[in-house]
Design a protein around this motif. Structure first.
Motif, mmCIF file in Angstrom:
data_model
loop_
_atom_site.group_PDB
_atom_site.id
_atom_site.type_symbol
_atom_site.label_atom_id
_atom_site.label_comp_id
_atom_site.label_asym_id
_atom_site.label_seq_id
_atom_site.Cartn_x
_atom_site.Cartn_y
_atom_site.Cartn_z
ATOM 1 N N HIS A 154 22.916 -31.802 -19.850
ATOM 2 C CA HIS A 154 23.681 -30.678 -19.326
ATOM 3 C C HIS A 154 22.704 -29.663 -18.760
ATOM 4 N N VAL A 155 23.112 -28.982 -17.696
ATOM 5 C CA VAL A 155 22.291 -27.941 -17.080
ATOM 6 C C VAL A 155 23.148 -26.699 -16.886
ATOM 7 N N ILE A 156 22.629 -25.568 -17.343
ATOM 8 C CA ILE A 156 23.286 -24.284 -17.093
ATOM 9 C C ILE A 156 22.440 -23.503 -16.097
ATOM 10 N N LEU A 157 23.057 -23.125 -14.989
ATOM 11 C CA LEU A 157 22.396 -22.288 -13.989
ATOM 12 C C LEU A 157 22.647 -20.827 -14.338
ATOM 13 N N ALA A 158 21.585 -20.086 -14.585
ATOM 14 C CA ALA A 158 21.690 -18.671 -14.948
ATOM 15 C C ALA A 158 20.633 -17.895 -14.177
ATOM 16 N N THR A 159 20.595 -18.123 -12.879
ATOM 17 C CA THR A 159 19.527 -17.577 -12.046
ATOM 18 C C THR A 159 19.784 -16.146 -11.580
ATOM 19 N N GLY A 160 20.944 -15.585 -11.921
ATOM 20 C CA GLY A 160 21.191 -14.185 -11.645
ATOM 21 C C GLY A 160 21.372 -13.853 -10.182
ATOM 22 N N ALA A 161 21.014 -12.625 -9.838
ATOM 23 C CA ALA A 161 21.230 -12.124 -8.485
ATOM 24 C C ALA A 161 20.138 -11.116 -8.137
ATOM 25 N N ARG A 162 20.122 -10.735 -6.885
ATOM 26 C CA ARG A 162 19.154 -9.743 -6.407
ATOM 27 C C ARG A 162 19.883 -8.716 -5.551
ATOM 28 N N ALA A 163 19.212 -7.602 -5.287
ATOM 29 C CA ALA A 163 19.838 -6.530 -4.518
ATOM 30 C C ALA A 163 20.141 -6.980 -3.099
ATOM 31 N N ARG A 164 21.314 -6.605 -2.625
ATOM 32 C CA ARG A 164 21.689 -6.848 -1.242
ATOM 33 C C ARG A 164 21.247 -5.661 -0.395
ATOM 34 N N THR A 165 20.808 -5.933 0.809
ATOM 35 C CA THR A 165 20.452 -4.856 1.726
ATOM 36 C C THR A 165 21.353 -4.931 2.957
ATOM 37 N N LEU A 166 21.534 -3.809 3.610
ATOM 38 C CA LEU A 166 22.380 -3.762 4.800
ATOM 39 C C LEU A 166 21.722 -4.510 5.953
ATOM 40 N N PRO A 167 22.516 -5.114 6.830
ATOM 41 C CA PRO A 167 21.949 -5.861 7.967
ATOM 42 C C PRO A 167 21.001 -4.997 8.794
ATOM 43 N N GLY A 168 19.830 -5.529 9.061
ATOM 44 C CA GLY A 168 18.849 -4.824 9.861
ATOM 45 C C GLY A 168 18.186 -3.665 9.157
ATOM 46 N N GLY A 205 34.117 7.453 2.606
ATOM 47 C CA GLY A 205 34.739 6.915 3.803
ATOM 48 C C GLY A 205 33.768 6.905 4.969
ATOM 49 N N THR A 206 32.499 6.706 4.643
ATOM 50 C CA THR A 206 31.425 6.853 5.633
ATOM 51 C C THR A 206 30.587 5.589 5.702
ATOM 52 N N ARG A 207 30.274 5.177 6.913
ATOM 53 C CA ARG A 207 29.492 3.954 7.119
ATOM 54 C C ARG A 207 28.106 4.298 7.663
ATOM 55 N N VAL A 208 27.084 3.642 7.115
ATOM 56 C CA VAL A 208 25.735 3.779 7.642
ATOM 57 C C VAL A 208 25.572 2.780 8.767
ATOM 58 N N GLU A 209 25.314 3.272 9.969
ATOM 59 C CA GLU A 209 25.222 2.389 11.137
ATOM 60 C C GLU A 209 23.798 1.949 11.426
ATOM 61 N N SER A 210 22.827 2.776 11.124
ATOM 62 C CA SER A 210 21.435 2.397 11.370
ATOM 63 C C SER A 210 20.524 3.326 10.590
ATOM 64 N N MET A 211 19.277 2.895 10.442
ATOM 65 C CA MET A 211 18.270 3.725 9.802
ATOM 66 C C MET A 211 16.962 3.621 10.577
ATOM 67 N N ASP A 212 16.324 4.756 10.784
ATOM 68 C CA ASP A 212 15.058 4.829 11.499
ATOM 69 C C ASP A 212 13.967 5.190 10.504
ATOM 70 N N ASN A 213 13.103 4.235 10.245
ATOM 71 C CA ASN A 213 12.037 4.412 9.252
ATOM 72 C C ASN A 213 10.738 4.820 9.946
ATOM 73 N N GLU A 214 10.797 5.871 10.712
ATOM 74 C CA GLU A 214 9.622 6.368 11.436
ATOM 75 C C GLU A 214 9.394 7.837 11.091
ATOM 76 N N GLY A 215 8.199 8.324 11.387
ATOM 77 C CA GLY A 215 7.915 9.729 11.140
ATOM 78 C C GLY A 215 7.687 10.014 9.671
ATOM 79 N N ASP A 216 8.126 11.213 9.236
ATOM 80 C CA ASP A 216 7.847 11.648 7.871
ATOM 81 C C ASP A 216 8.869 11.159 6.858
#
Length: 480
Positions: free
Chosen positions: A152-166, A248-259
């Protein structure tokens, strides 16, 4: 059960050493199954090493910091304002996680569970000389590859954090929970995307230490899994503490530049705004670790990133089971542990083994104030077509809460009006993550309002709010 045929043949192989995996291994050994546990990183899994435990250590430190700031209220004068040492604060939480991980290793040895450090992958299924099917499990280890066999084999590999596309995680600025619980320094400003338990806990931690915190939630209210009334009270409390919210707010993009990081958000009204913060935490859910397990060679079915299972955690592949976060919601360590015991007892043929009722699993958010719940919300109970009675009791009328200096909060109980069945309980306030278990036990024992009313609750305790809210549902509240 027949004895194992060789040293590398086991009754059960568990892949993953988190709360579900190590609990399954221990219970299997207790039942006489020769068991091997395969873990690629740290015993204890995400919960013990990167989630439940270290975050609670951090939140305890933040609570202590808040208490020191309010020392004068209790008649104490400190020599000066407390100074935060992030290195020591984080170091304490990491030390606690390391201690518990070693504790799991001790439990494996105590229960005669073989531990293999490496990455496992399912191999071919085959017949055994004893006439029972076995499955190969290939393990990549630092010392090289090896193969073992298990019935018998039990898979218990869990999960990881999901990130938003892009919007992939960046260890320096765009964090997941891993980076968020090991900061090198306290950010002046923080944007939290997602208002589930993880997002709210981390937001409260950083706000308590002085960061300017803003939370963005795609749905129309924070903590969407909680009762709507509790969610509203929680948001009002967090806002008084200085946390800002966009619902009720959606994050459309993130700019990881500057400070810092600049997020482009779209409000429910359609208006577009920009938010800038030194750091961003993405707390937008998880992805099951289904990759590289060899599942494509089996009949195991995957929906999204989670394995489909039956009432006893069985997959569509004979002899292969899946538990914990890998098998879907609710994504809670205590669900995984309980699921593990049921799965193993089913494998071992323990009489009376029954499936897990996921509708009665308590959920806790260790924010300030704390939030806890079990069972149906008021809206869910009404949607089921039930006639219900709802009782409430605010901690402002509770002597223990006043003595603690934490009068904010409420206990809300939901009952079936006809039978008195306890359908759900929803709490916000001091130590409600401890109180909720009393209600969970009552549900398991199928208690009605009558049993709760006849139970003597000690005074003065926070638990009296459970009695008072029950009495309130029937118009009999005394301290209301």
């Amino acid at each position: 059960m027949p004895a194992a045929a060789s040293p590398d043949t086991y009754d059960l192989a568990v892949i993953g050493g988190g709360p579900g995996g190590y609990t399954a291994a221990i219970r299997a050994s207790q039942l006489g199954l020769k068991t091997v546990l395969i873990e690629r990183e740290n015993l204890g899994g995400i919960c013990l090493n990167w989630g439940c435990i270290p975050t609670k250590a951090l939140l305890r430190s933040a609570h202590l910091f808040k208490d020191m700031q309010e020392a004068a209220v209790h008649g104490f004068t400190l020599p000066g304002p407390p100074v935060i040492d992030m290195q020591r604060l984080v170091g304490r939480s990491r030390a606690i996680a390391a201690q518990l991980s070693q504790g799991v290793r001790y439990l494996m040895k105590k229960n005669r569970v073989t531990v293999v450090e490496g990455t496992a992958r399912l191999g071919a299924a085959m017949g055994a000389a004893v006439g029972e099917a076995q499955r190969e499990v290939h393990v990549e280890r630092a010392a090289g590859a090896s193969t073992l066999r298990a019935r018998h084999v039990i898979l218990a590999t869990g999960a990881r954090a999901r990130t938003l596309p892009g919007m992939a995680a960046d260890p320096d600025r765009m964090w997941t929970y891993r980076e968020a619980i090991t900061p090198q320094a306290l950010p002046k400003s923080l944007l939290v995307i997602g208002s589930g338990a993880i997002g709210i806990e981390l937001g409260c931690f950083y706000r308590s230490l002085g960061s300017h915190v803003t939370v963005v939630e795609m749905l129309d209210r924070i903590l969407p899994a909680e009762d709507a009334e509790i969610s509203a009270m929680a948001q009002a409390s967090f806002e008084r503490q200085g946390i800002g919210f966009f619902v009720g707010t959606r994050v459309e993009s993130m700019d990881n530049e500057g400070d810092g990081v600049t997020a482009r958000i779209r409000l429910a009204s359609g208006e577009v705004q920009q938010l800038t913060a030194e750091r961003v935490i993405q707390a937008v859910g998880i992805r099951g670790n289904v990759e590289n397990l060899g599942l494509e060679q089996t009949r195991v079915r995957i929906e999204g990133t989670h394995v489909l299972t039956g009432p006893f955690s069985e997959t569509h592949e004979p002899g292969v089971y899946a538990i914990g976060d890998l098998a879907g919601a609710p994504w809670l360590a205590h669900k995984a542990s309980h699921e593990a015991v049921i799965c193993v007892e089913h494998i071992a043929g323990v009489p009376g083994t029954t499936p897990l009722d996921t509708s009665r699993i308590p959920g806790c958010t260790y924010s300030s104030p704390q939030i806890a719940s079990v069972g149906a919300t008021e809206a869910q109970a009404r949607a089921q077509g039930r006639s219900i009675k709802v009782g409430r009791h605010r901690f402002a009328a509770n002597g223990k809460a006043l003595a603690l200096g934490e009068p904010e909060g409420m206990v809300k109980m939901v009952f079936d009006a006809d039978s008195g069945e306890l359908l759900g309980a929803h709490m916000i306030g001091a130590e409600v993550t401890e109180l909720i278990q009393g209600v969970a036990i009552a549900q398991t024992m199928e208690a009605t309002e009558a049993e709760l009313m006849h139970t003597v609750f000690p005074h003065p305790t926070l638990s009296e709010a459970i009695l008072e809210s029950t009495l309130d549902a029937w118009g009999r509240a005394v301290n209301h």
